[in-house]
Design an enzyme around this catalytic site. Sequence first.
Site, mmCIF file in Angstrom:
data_model
loop_
_atom_site.group_PDB
_atom_site.id
_atom_site.type_symbol
_atom_site.label_atom_id
_atom_site.label_comp_id
_atom_site.label_asym_id
_atom_site.label_seq_id
_atom_site.Cartn_x
_atom_site.Cartn_y
_atom_site.Cartn_z
ATOM 1 N N LYS A 91 2.054 22.968 46.588
ATOM 2 C CA LYS A 91 1.559 23.950 45.622
ATOM 3 C C LYS A 91 1.374 25.281 46.366
ATOM 4 C CE LYS A 91 -0.344 21.028 42.174
ATOM 5 N NZ LYS A 91 0.587 19.980 42.601
ATOM 6 N N ASP A 125 6.088 23.357 43.905
ATOM 7 C CA ASP A 125 5.572 23.021 42.570
ATOM 8 C C ASP A 125 5.303 24.325 41.812
ATOM 9 O OD1 ASP A 125 5.551 20.280 43.016
ATOM 10 O OD2 ASP A 125 3.423 20.180 43.511
ATOM 11 N N GLN A 154 9.222 25.179 33.962
ATOM 12 C CA GLN A 154 8.459 24.433 32.950
ATOM 13 C C GLN A 154 9.021 24.711 31.555
ATOM 14 O OE1 GLN A 154 5.337 26.744 34.476
ATOM 15 N NE2 GLN A 154 4.106 25.036 35.246
ATOM 16 N N ARG A 175 13.485 21.484 39.744
ATOM 17 C CA ARG A 175 12.850 20.395 38.990
ATOM 18 C C ARG A 175 12.496 20.967 37.612
ATOM 19 N NH1 ARG A 175 7.320 19.115 41.163
ATOM 20 N NH2 ARG A 175 8.344 17.787 42.682
ATOM 21 N N GLY A 179 5.518 20.980 31.846
ATOM 22 C CA GLY A 179 4.462 21.924 32.223
ATOM 23 C C GLY A 179 3.110 21.337 31.877
ATOM 24 N N HIS A 218 8.323 11.424 31.703
ATOM 25 C CA HIS A 218 8.125 10.009 31.342
ATOM 26 C C HIS A 218 8.333 9.837 29.852
ATOM 27 C CE1 HIS A 218 5.160 11.463 34.305
ATOM 28 N NE2 HIS A 218 5.721 10.538 35.036
ATOM 29 N N ARG A 279 -6.712 15.681 35.976
ATOM 30 C CA ARG A 279 -5.564 16.173 35.202
ATOM 31 C C ARG A 279 -4.759 15.012 34.644
ATOM 32 N NH1 ARG A 279 -4.519 20.287 38.930
ATOM 33 N NH2 ARG A 279 -2.719 19.227 39.790
ATOM 34 N N ARG A 280 -4.581 13.938 35.460
ATOM 35 C CA ARG A 280 -3.826 12.777 34.991
ATOM 36 C C ARG A 280 -4.540 12.158 33.791
ATOM 37 N NH1 ARG A 280 -0.824 14.804 38.131
ATOM 38 N NH2 ARG A 280 -0.075 15.357 36.096
HETATM 39 P P1 FDA Z 1 4.562 13.211 27.802
HETATM 40 O O1 FDA Z 1 3.368 13.977 28.215
HETATM 41 O O2 FDA Z 1 4.930 13.227 26.387
HETATM 42 O O3 FDA Z 1 4.401 11.737 28.310
HETATM 43 C C1 FDA Z 1 5.263 10.690 27.947
HETATM 44 C C2 FDA Z 1 4.528 9.386 28.144
HETATM 45 O O4 FDA Z 1 4.124 9.221 29.503
HETATM 46 C C3 FDA Z 1 3.239 9.306 27.320
HETATM 47 O O5 FDA Z 1 3.156 8.024 26.802
HETATM 48 C C4 FDA Z 1 2.119 9.564 28.288
HETATM 49 O O6 FDA Z 1 0.947 8.859 27.966
HETATM 50 C C5 FDA Z 1 2.700 9.063 29.589
HETATM 51 N N1 FDA Z 1 2.209 9.954 30.633
HETATM 52 C C6 FDA Z 1 2.671 11.176 30.895
HETATM 53 N N2 FDA Z 1 1.979 11.719 31.920
HETATM 54 C C7 FDA Z 1 1.068 10.800 32.269
HETATM 55 C C8 FDA Z 1 0.074 10.751 33.230
HETATM 56 N N3 FDA Z 1 -0.122 11.740 34.072
HETATM 57 N N4 FDA Z 1 -0.692 9.655 33.321
HETATM 58 C C9 FDA Z 1 -0.505 8.628 32.508
HETATM 59 N N5 FDA Z 1 0.434 8.595 31.568
HETATM 60 C C10 FDA Z 1 1.207 9.668 31.435
HETATM 61 N N6 FDA Z 1 3.876 20.149 35.814
HETATM 62 C C11 FDA Z 1 3.768 21.434 36.198
HETATM 63 O O7 FDA Z 1 3.253 22.274 35.446
HETATM 64 N N7 FDA Z 1 4.215 21.841 37.430
HETATM 65 C C12 FDA Z 1 4.816 20.971 38.284
HETATM 66 O O8 FDA Z 1 5.219 21.379 39.378
HETATM 67 C C13 FDA Z 1 4.947 19.608 37.877
HETATM 68 N N8 FDA Z 1 5.525 18.694 38.691
HETATM 69 C C14 FDA Z 1 5.807 17.434 38.207
HETATM 70 C C15 FDA Z 1 6.536 16.537 38.984
HETATM 71 C C16 FDA Z 1 6.903 15.297 38.468
HETATM 72 C C17 FDA Z 1 7.712 14.363 39.305
HETATM 73 C C18 FDA Z 1 6.522 14.955 37.144
HETATM 74 C C19 FDA Z 1 6.947 13.657 36.536
HETATM 75 C C20 FDA Z 1 5.758 15.815 36.400
HETATM 76 C C21 FDA Z 1 5.381 17.054 36.914
HETATM 77 N N9 FDA Z 1 4.607 17.937 36.189
HETATM 78 C C22 FDA Z 1 4.477 19.233 36.622
HETATM 79 C C23 FDA Z 1 3.893 17.465 34.965
HETATM 80 C C24 FDA Z 1 4.727 17.705 33.719
HETATM 81 O O9 FDA Z 1 4.801 19.072 33.455
HETATM 82 C C25 FDA Z 1 4.093 17.007 32.512
HETATM 83 O O10 FDA Z 1 2.829 17.509 32.289
HETATM 84 C C26 FDA Z 1 4.021 15.507 32.625
HETATM 85 O O11 FDA Z 1 5.177 14.983 33.241
HETATM 86 C C27 FDA Z 1 3.906 14.883 31.233
HETATM 87 O O12 FDA Z 1 5.046 15.179 30.464
HETATM 88 P P2 FDA Z 1 6.149 14.083 30.056
HETATM 89 O O13 FDA Z 1 7.469 14.770 30.045
HETATM 90 O O14 FDA Z 1 6.033 12.924 30.949
HETATM 91 O O15 FDA Z 1 5.872 13.740 28.553
#
Ligand code: FDA
Length: 301
Positions: A91, A125, A154, A175, A179, A218, A279-280
């Site tokens: 970060k 990041d 993002q 990546r 967001g 995810h 945050r998670r």
């Molecule tokens: P969505 O939020 O719709 O999630 C899909 C499903 O996965 C849901 O069922 C949800 O409950 C589950 N899920 C998602 N996140 C979860 C979590 N943390 N804990 C438990 N369950 C979860 N953001 C950013 O602003 N800057 C960055 O540099 C990064 N870097 C980054 C790296 C990697 C490898 C990942 C996977 C994600 C990031 N992010 C990030 C976070 C990203 O922006 C986003 O907030 C999360 O990935 C959640 O979005 P999804 O696309 O997974 O969809």
Amino acid sequence: MRFLDRAIVASMPLVPRFLIGRVAARYVAGETLDSALDTIRELNADGARATLDLLGEEVTDRAKAESATDEYIRVLEAIASNGVDSNVSVKPTMLGLKIDEDFCGEQIERLVAAAAGHQNFVRLDMEDRTCTDGTLRIYHQLRQRYSNVGVVLQAYMRRTLDDIAAVAGKGSNVRLCKGIYVEPRSVAWKGYETIRLNFLAALEKLLRQGTYVGIATHDEYLACGAVALLDKLEVPRERYEFQMLLGVDGELRRILLEGGHPLRVYVPYGREWYAYSLRRLRENPEIARHVTMAMIRRRGL
Ligand code: FDA
């Protein structure tokens, strides 16, 4: 998010640290580098790559930013000497972006140069909107001298399609994620479906421009949409990878790996696990609900 979920999520900072700690165990690979390396060995054995994230953000003092950079350089040395398949994610505010952009650029350059010495890679990041311009400027400057650095875009940011035109191209490495920060509508798309739409539009633009893409999600809808796009554009495996967070949807991880897709898991570790875990939890009201219920039961309320 439903009202009850919003209320639960808002109450998370009131939950005792030890309870958050129990949940954190799922998302964080321990407090030490050794425990993180153990987690990476397990992921590698399952066919996944890793990216190590030393937890911590928003440093306001130069000495702390310098020592975080030194720590990251030690992480790169440990990755090399242990022979595990992992790069690092960092970060920029942890390396001083909020102190001074040039100073932060120097710290990141030290890190990228050390990574180059180990044939490894550094991902910057992306943090909140106040960091976007500075992070992209540092990325562009470093890209003129190093090929082993990548950035994050993002999908919720409305500027992202324009940013792609500036960062994309052969040899660049982005990546793409939805967001995670709470941004105002003046700069960010807010609708769940709208963000999905922009994610797929951004992904297509990146792939068509020849950028290496880390598809970080995810969301099964997006994973499916990405697989379809990769197929339509006949993108070879050397030009992309899926990326997921440690502890989130192991089943989707296995589905993608079994489908033959390269996949990297984001592995956070370190003593500053608390803010990351909050945050998670904010992202997953279901787990937050379990934590709250456990606390209520414990207090006999
Ligand atoms: P969505 O939020 O719709 O999630 C899909 C499903 O996965 C849901 O069922 C949800 O409950 C589950 N899920 C998602 N996140 C979860 C979590 N943390 N804990 C438990 N369950 C979860 N953001 C950013 O602003 N800057 C960055 O540099 C990064 N870097 C980054 C790296 C990697 C490898 C990942 C996977 C994600 C990031 N992010 C990030 C976070 C990203 O922006 C986003 O907030 C999360 O990935 C959640 O979005 P999804 O696309 O997974 O969809």
